[in-house]
Motif scaffolding. Structure first.
Motif, mmCIF file in Angstrom:
data_model
loop_
_atom_site.group_PDB
_atom_site.id
_atom_site.type_symbol
_atom_site.label_atom_id
_atom_site.label_comp_id
_atom_site.label_asym_id
_atom_site.label_seq_id
_atom_site.Cartn_x
_atom_site.Cartn_y
_atom_site.Cartn_z
ATOM 1 N N SER A 119 7.755 1.563 10.245
ATOM 2 C CA SER A 119 7.331 1.020 8.947
ATOM 3 C C SER A 119 7.161 -0.496 9.097
ATOM 4 O O SER A 119 7.627 -1.079 10.085
ATOM 5 C CB SER A 119 8.377 1.310 7.858
ATOM 6 O OG SER A 119 9.557 0.563 8.110
ATOM 7 N N MET A 121 8.699 -2.621 7.253
ATOM 8 C CA MET A 121 10.061 -3.185 7.149
ATOM 9 C C MET A 121 10.809 -3.070 8.475
ATOM 10 O O MET A 121 11.577 -3.964 8.829
ATOM 11 C CB MET A 121 10.853 -2.509 6.020
ATOM 12 C CG MET A 121 10.786 -3.214 4.685
ATOM 13 S SD MET A 121 10.949 -5.019 4.717
ATOM 14 C CE MET A 121 12.640 -5.279 5.220
ATOM 15 N N ILE A 165 9.598 -5.904 10.503
ATOM 16 C CA ILE A 165 10.136 -7.185 10.023
ATOM 17 C C ILE A 165 11.605 -7.330 10.432
ATOM 18 O O ILE A 165 12.006 -8.347 11.013
ATOM 19 C CB ILE A 165 9.989 -7.290 8.481
ATOM 20 C CG1 ILE A 165 8.512 -7.429 8.105
ATOM 21 C CG2 ILE A 165 10.808 -8.463 7.926
ATOM 22 C CD1 ILE A 165 8.213 -7.283 6.612
ATOM 23 N N TYR A 194 7.627 -10.647 0.542
ATOM 24 C CA TYR A 194 7.788 -9.250 0.124
ATOM 25 C C TYR A 194 9.263 -8.977 -0.202
ATOM 26 O O TYR A 194 10.150 -9.308 0.588
ATOM 27 C CB TYR A 194 7.270 -8.349 1.244
ATOM 28 C CG TYR A 194 7.501 -6.885 1.002
ATOM 29 C CD1 TYR A 194 6.964 -6.246 -0.114
ATOM 30 C CD2 TYR A 194 8.242 -6.129 1.902
ATOM 31 C CE1 TYR A 194 7.179 -4.898 -0.332
ATOM 32 C CE2 TYR A 194 8.454 -4.773 1.689
ATOM 33 C CZ TYR A 194 7.921 -4.162 0.568
ATOM 34 O OH TYR A 194 8.132 -2.831 0.350
ATOM 35 N N GLU A 221 4.776 -15.670 4.880
ATOM 36 C CA GLU A 221 3.909 -14.563 4.433
ATOM 37 C C GLU A 221 2.780 -15.230 3.658
ATOM 38 O O GLU A 221 2.985 -15.718 2.551
ATOM 39 C CB GLU A 221 4.692 -13.604 3.530
ATOM 40 C CG GLU A 221 3.851 -12.419 3.047
ATOM 41 C CD GLU A 221 4.621 -11.519 2.063
ATOM 42 O OE1 GLU A 221 5.808 -11.234 2.323
ATOM 43 O OE2 GLU A 221 4.034 -11.142 1.040
ATOM 44 N N SER A 231 2.307 -11.533 -1.139
ATOM 45 C CA SER A 231 1.754 -10.355 -1.815
ATOM 46 C C SER A 231 2.210 -10.237 -3.268
ATOM 47 O O SER A 231 1.847 -9.288 -3.959
ATOM 48 C CB SER A 231 2.146 -9.093 -1.046
ATOM 49 O OG SER A 231 3.550 -9.040 -0.907
ATOM 50 N N ASP A 261 4.163 -12.554 8.280
ATOM 51 C CA ASP A 261 3.671 -11.283 7.751
ATOM 52 C C ASP A 261 2.207 -11.525 7.355
ATOM 53 O O ASP A 261 1.914 -12.271 6.424
ATOM 54 C CB ASP A 261 4.520 -10.881 6.534
ATOM 55 C CG ASP A 261 4.103 -9.540 5.944
ATOM 56 O OD1 ASP A 261 2.927 -9.169 6.085
ATOM 57 O OD2 ASP A 261 4.960 -8.879 5.322
ATOM 58 N N LYS A 295 -0.835 -0.371 4.960
ATOM 59 C CA LYS A 295 -1.799 -0.921 3.992
ATOM 60 C C LYS A 295 -3.223 -0.822 4.571
ATOM 61 O O LYS A 295 -3.665 0.261 4.871
ATOM 62 C CB LYS A 295 -1.414 -2.369 3.655
ATOM 63 C CG LYS A 295 0.074 -2.518 3.272
ATOM 64 C CD LYS A 295 0.398 -1.800 1.983
ATOM 65 C CE LYS A 295 1.792 -2.067 1.470
ATOM 66 N NZ LYS A 295 2.797 -1.066 1.818
ATOM 67 N N ALA A 299 3.713 2.799 8.732
ATOM 68 C CA ALA A 299 3.956 2.235 10.068
ATOM 69 C C ALA A 299 3.921 0.711 9.964
ATOM 70 O O ALA A 299 3.460 0.161 8.957
ATOM 71 C CB ALA A 299 2.893 2.708 11.068
#
Ligand SMILES: Cc1ncc(COP(=O)(O)O)c(C=O)c1O
Length: 404
Positions: free
Chosen positions: A90, A92, A95, A116, A160, A164, A193, A218, A228
């Motif tokens: 994922s 996450m 990250i 995020y 980031e 977002s 990110d 996304k 993923a």
């Protein structure tokens, strides 16, 4: 292809559409096979021993390397102009593994504000308690603020851009330059990110970042059918991440998800072109509507950091927010519930348009004062504009706005 042309000579669209490394000499399959296997077997002792020693690069056991996952990693590395890529289960996972790979107990991170939510929570709440690592969040629009907040223990600057939630930008090249000029060698990594822009619209590794992360759930996947994440960067960093955090924490990407991701990547340039055009068409229309207070979209001249967006990115994507001109909850809900072409739910970057109101989740977790201090409003709507015809989306929004 003429004999003189190597895959490197071909344009990105051609390489992504054809994924030439996936050519199947046995059956000539047009789509690569899914290696749906957990393990691989070998002819003899020596072959097993050799594969074991090089298990980061050899198909040996599926948690470390799977041939379908490897093909997706190679394609992603090409796309981002990175030496290497590691796929995770994922965004996450990508990250948290990247951050854990970069810090030890007692270290410090400087992060942009408004990243995020779960990434922010990992740094603000989880890392201090579980790993003794603290984070200072800074106003992300000022490059100097990142240096000013750093200490001798700072190891990572986490970005980031655009974010977002609030669509704020950070100047990647300026931050990288300031770190270099200040001779702060203890800051070992700038991690970013880059999910919003995709590597097609922004290339952070070329601007001085060390690790570039995407939620592949996304735009990269693009069909709302996989989860993923990917980390991109220099080969030695990715190899260390593969041998340690990927191996030990185990958040590997599944072969089927990697295969779906390869399917999505074949059309990424064309999908992103449509996302950009559709997103801007809808955002411009909203900006001119009397029942809209403001639109936050980095591709619009009204965005406060439009100049930086133009300089740092080669275009935009289609996730943005707008504020309805009302504070009355019933009215806001009527608008939200009346839409017919926008799926009501989280996530973004897929073929279908989605809408989400940050108030739905944030007001359960934050006080109204904290919510407002985060720069959010009750009537904020976040939309991910999909691949539908923009005129149909605009007509749907128009009928929704009549409900206010
Ligand atoms: C900007 C951003 N980064 C990372 C993530 C996490 O990705 P994933 O859901 O694949 O774990 C998300 C998910 O929404 C996101 O919006």
């Amino acid at each position: 292809m003429s004999a003189s042309k190597t895959p490197e000579d071909l344009r990105l669209e051609t390489r992504l559409a054809r994924q030439l490394a996936a050519t199947d000499p046995t059956y000539g399959a047009a789509a690569p096979p899914i290696y749906q296997t957990s393990t691989h077997t070998f002819a003899n002792w020596d072959a097993v021993a050799h594969a074991f020693d090089d298990r980061a690069n050899t198909a040996f056991y599926g948690r470390q390397l799977n041939p379908t996952v490897q093909l997706a990693q190679q394609t992603l590395a090409q796309l981002a102009g990175a030496e290497s890529a590691r796929l995770f289960g994922s965004g996450m996972a990508a990250i948290s593994a990247s951050l854990l790979a970069s810090v030890s107990a007692g270290d410090h991170i400087v992060s942009a504000n408004g990243v995020y939510g779960p990434a922010g929570r990992f740094m603000a709440d989880w890392l201090p308690v579980k790993a003794g690592v603290t984070t200072t969040f800074v106003q992300s629009m000022d490059p100097a603020a990142f240096l000013a907040a750093s200490t001798a223990k700072t190891r990572v600057i986490y970005l980031e851009t655009p974010s977002s939630g609030l669509f704020e930008l950070q100047d990647i090249a300026a931050i990288a330059r300031l770190v270099k000029e200040a001779g702060k060698q203890h800051i070992i990594r700038i991690i970013i990110d880059n999910t919003w822009a995709t590597p097609l619209k922004q290339q952070p590794l070329q601007l001085g970042a060390d690790l570039e992360i995407h939620s592949a759930s996304k735009y990269l996947g693009g069909h709302s059918d996989l989860i993923a994440g990917v980390v991109l960067g220099r080969a030695e960093l990715i190899e260390s991440l593969t041998n340690d955090e990927a191996e030990l924490l185990g958040a590997r990407a599944a072969p089927l998800d990697a295969w779906l991701l390869l399917r999505g990547l074949r059309t990424l340039p064309w999908r992103m072109q449509a996302h950009e055009e559709n997103g801007l068409a809808v955002a411009r229309w909203l900006e001119g509507h009397p029942k809209i207070r403001q639109v936050r979209h980095p591709g619009l001249p009204s965005h406060p950091q439009y100049a930086l967006a133009q300089q740092q990115m080669s275009g935009s994507s289609s996730l943005f927010s707008f504020e309805l001109d009302t504070d009355e909850l019933d009215s806001i809900k009527r608008f939200f519930d009346s839409l017919m072409l926008f799926g009501r739910g989280v996530s973004w970057g897929g073929h279908e348009s989605l809408i989400f109101a940050p108030a739905i989740s944030a007001l359960k977790e934050q006080t109204p004062e904290r919510f407002r201090a985060m720069g959010l409003n009750l009537s904020d709507m976040r939309v991910s504009v999909g691949l539908e015809h923009p005129d149909d989306l605009i007509a749907d929004l128009a009928q929704g706005l009549e409900q206010i």
